[in-house]
Design an enzyme around this catalytic site. Structure first.
Site, PDB file in Angstrom:
ATOM      1  N   TYR A 297     -13.188 -11.182 -10.582  1.00 48.12           N
ATOM      2  CA  TYR A 297     -12.104 -10.207 -10.599  1.00 48.12           C
ATOM      3  C   TYR A 297     -10.943 -10.763 -11.426  1.00 48.12           C
ATOM      4  O   TYR A 297     -10.298 -11.733 -11.037  1.00 48.12           O
ATOM      5  CB  TYR A 297     -11.636  -9.869  -9.186  1.00 48.12           C
ATOM      6  CG  TYR A 297     -12.670  -9.158  -8.334  1.00 48.12           C
ATOM      7  CD1 TYR A 297     -13.831  -8.630  -8.884  1.00 48.12           C
ATOM      8  CD2 TYR A 297     -12.494  -9.011  -6.961  1.00 48.12           C
ATOM      9  CE1 TYR A 297     -14.777  -7.983  -8.102  1.00 48.12           C
ATOM     10  CE2 TYR A 297     -13.430  -8.361  -6.177  1.00 48.12           C
ATOM     11  CZ  TYR A 297     -14.574  -7.854  -6.745  1.00 48.12           C
ATOM     12  OH  TYR A 297     -15.510  -7.220  -5.961  1.00 48.12           O
TER      13      TYR A 297
ATOM     14  N   SER B 245     -24.736  -8.900  -2.385  1.00 45.17           N
ATOM     15  CA  SER B 245     -24.103  -7.651  -2.812  1.00 45.17           C
ATOM     16  C   SER B 245     -25.041  -6.895  -3.739  1.00 45.17           C
ATOM     17  O   SER B 245     -25.546  -7.456  -4.719  1.00 45.17           O
ATOM     18  CB  SER B 245     -22.779  -7.952  -3.529  1.00 45.17           C
ATOM     19  OG  SER B 245     -22.150  -6.764  -3.969  1.00 45.17           O
TER      20      SER B 245
ATOM     21  N   SER C 148     -16.255   0.989  -2.710  1.00 42.90           N
ATOM     22  CA  SER C 148     -16.060   2.335  -3.284  1.00 42.90           C
ATOM     23  C   SER C 148     -16.316   3.439  -2.265  1.00 42.90           C
ATOM     24  O   SER C 148     -16.935   4.465  -2.585  1.00 42.90           O
ATOM     25  CB  SER C 148     -16.938   2.546  -4.515  1.00 42.90           C
ATOM     26  OG  SER C 148     -16.511   1.733  -5.578  1.00 42.90           O
ATOM     27  N   PRO C 149     -15.835   3.302  -1.016  1.00 44.16           N
ATOM     28  CA  PRO C 149     -16.051   4.355  -0.014  1.00 44.16           C
ATOM     29  C   PRO C 149     -15.271   5.628  -0.337  1.00 44.16           C
ATOM     30  O   PRO C 149     -15.575   6.688   0.216  1.00 44.16           O
ATOM     31  CB  PRO C 149     -15.547   3.715   1.284  1.00 44.16           C
ATOM     32  CG  PRO C 149     -14.505   2.741   0.827  1.00 44.16           C
ATOM     33  CD  PRO C 149     -15.041   2.173  -0.452  1.00 44.16           C
TER      34      PRO C 149
ATOM     35  N   GLY D 297      -9.291  -0.724  -1.835  1.00 42.19           N
ATOM     36  CA  GLY D 297      -8.337  -1.345  -2.729  1.00 42.19           C
ATOM     37  C   GLY D 297      -6.979  -0.694  -2.556  1.00 42.19           C
ATOM     38  O   GLY D 297      -6.861   0.382  -1.955  1.00 42.19           O
TER      39      GLY D 297
ATOM     40  N   THR E 252      -2.819  -0.483  -4.529  1.00 45.74           N
ATOM     41  CA  THR E 252      -1.797  -0.947  -5.467  1.00 45.74           C
ATOM     42  C   THR E 252      -0.418  -0.931  -4.823  1.00 45.74           C
ATOM     43  O   THR E 252       0.531  -1.474  -5.373  1.00 45.74           O
ATOM     44  CB  THR E 252      -1.766  -0.066  -6.728  1.00 45.74           C
ATOM     45  OG1 THR E 252      -1.526   1.299  -6.347  1.00 45.74           O
ATOM     46  CG2 THR E 252      -3.097  -0.150  -7.477  1.00 45.74           C
TER      47      THR E 252
ATOM     48  N   GLN F  94      -0.407   2.540   0.792  1.00 45.70           N
ATOM     49  CA  GLN F  94      -1.820   2.910   0.728  1.00 45.70           C
ATOM     50  C   GLN F  94      -2.631   2.126   1.753  1.00 45.70           C
ATOM     51  O   GLN F  94      -3.542   2.665   2.379  1.00 45.70           O
ATOM     52  CB  GLN F  94      -2.362   2.652  -0.681  1.00 45.70           C
ATOM     53  CG  GLN F  94      -1.799   3.556  -1.758  1.00 45.70           C
ATOM     54  CD  GLN F  94      -2.264   3.161  -3.146  1.00 45.70           C
ATOM     55  OE1 GLN F  94      -2.498   1.984  -3.425  1.00 45.70           O
ATOM     56  NE2 GLN F  94      -2.411   4.140  -4.017  1.00 45.70           N
TER      57      GLN F  94
ATOM     58  N   ASN G 119      -4.781   3.904   4.783  1.00 47.94           N
ATOM     59  CA  ASN G 119      -6.224   3.690   4.901  1.00 47.94           C
ATOM     60  C   ASN G 119      -6.604   3.046   6.230  1.00 47.94           C
ATOM     61  O   ASN G 119      -7.682   3.302   6.765  1.00 47.94           O
ATOM     62  CB  ASN G 119      -6.719   2.817   3.748  1.00 47.94           C
ATOM     63  CG  ASN G 119      -6.733   3.555   2.426  1.00 47.94           C
ATOM     64  OD1 ASN G 119      -6.837   4.775   2.384  1.00 47.94           O
ATOM     65  ND2 ASN G 119      -6.619   2.817   1.338  1.00 47.94           N
TER      66      ASN G 119
END
Length: 317
Positions: A54, A151, A206-207, A283, A285, A289, A293
């Site tokens: 990453y 993964s 990526s849910p 994720g 930013t 958020q 979540n």
């Protein structure tokens, strides 16, 4: 926040995990990274996922800075290795050399003595699986990692790794990290059933389908600052916006509102309701958020809503 055991292991993880792909160390600066991490800890998200690749190590470095002063035993820290970290012939893959050296690099950047879960970021067909399994088990014995996982591996690959680990007196992988959402349900056919049978938990990424399930891209909109508007980071999103998917997402957004929750929380809660899924990786930013979540852990999906969602997003490969 609620917590679950990861697979059949004794490790407790938060149902919502803070991820760092495409954010920390790249699109998010150090101060915002720290704000997101502290917001996560404040709401009980004690599990954080990253990877060496990453932002080519910058994601781990930024997390190391953000976690300064946090009691190490209070968090579950996950990282991964596989993808190239240099141009040398041994700078990628799952050879013993790369696994061992990658682990040392991750520990250094994250400013920690050990990882709670270290993951094989993909399957490596070029390296004997026994070599990879022995390397991971040796890291466990050395105390540099406590558990290991994989993964985007197939069911047979996971099962073979477990068999090799048993043969050498090891534990084997406790988790798999696949993409999974209402718009991407491929693991339901084979990976999930196999993993449930052998006791490997799923921590899904990526849910929210790269944010598509939040509804913010209605009508092809590209809000300023969004991932879809970022040509460097939107290359994985096109498949979520094809055919009739935007129309289905619009109906999904309506369903979320009708049930008194946000689309993001409903999408995450649906994933968490699927047997074999132990946690969702999100994720962020911004700190708000993270807080929003985290509320997915409290969303209950009744049988009628579950049936409607299953019909709206028919399982596909």
């Amino acid at each position: 926040m609620k917590y679950r055991r990861l697979g059949r292991s004794g490790l407790n993880i938060s149902e919502v995990i803070l991820g760092s792909w495409l954010t920390f160390g790249s699109s998010v600066d150090d101060s915002s990274t720290t704000a997101c991490v502290r917001a996560a800890l404040d709401v009980g998200i004690q599990t954080i996922d990253t990877a060496d690749v990453y932002a080519l190590g910058e994601g781990e470095r930024a997390l190391g800075v953000a976690l300064e002063g946090v009691t190490r035993s209070s968090i579950v820290l996950m990282s991964k290795c596989f993808w190239p970290m240099g141009e040398g012939p041994n700078d990628a893959g799952l050879s013993r050399k790369h696994v061992m050296e990658s682990c040392e690099g991750s520990l250094r950047r994250l400013r920690t003595d050990y990882l709670d879960v270290y993951q094989c970021h993909r399957y490596d067909p070029k390296v004997p699986l026994e070599e990879t399994v022995r390397a991971m088990e040796d890291l466990v014995r050395q105390g540099k990692i406590l558990y290991w996982g994989v993964s985007v591996w197939t069911g047979p690959q996971i099962e073979e790794a477990l068999g090799i680990a048993r043969d050498i007196g090891g534990y084997g992988p406790i988790s798999n990290q696949p993409p999974f959402s209402l718009l991407e349900r491929g693991i339901e056919e084979e990976v999930l059933p196999t993993s449930r049978r052998v006791g490997v938990g799923q921590i899904v990424f990526s849910p929210l389908a790269q944010g598509v399930l939040t509804g913010k891209y209605k009508g092809g909109a590209r809000p300023a600052g969004s991932r879809l508007a970022d040509e460097k980071r939107n290359r994985f999103m096109s498949r979520y916006l094809e055919d009739d998917k935007p129309a289905r997402v619009e109906r999904f957004v309506e369903l979320a509102r009708e049930n008194g929750t946000s689309p993001a929380r409903l999408a995450l809660a649906w994933c968490l309701a699927q047997p074999g899924v132990d946690a969702v990786i999100v994720g962020a930013t911004r700190a708000d958020q993270v807080t929003d979540n985290a509320g997915a852990a409290d969303v209950e999906i009744g049988p009628d809503l579950a049936k409607e969602l299953d019909t709206l997003f028919t399982p596909v490969d």
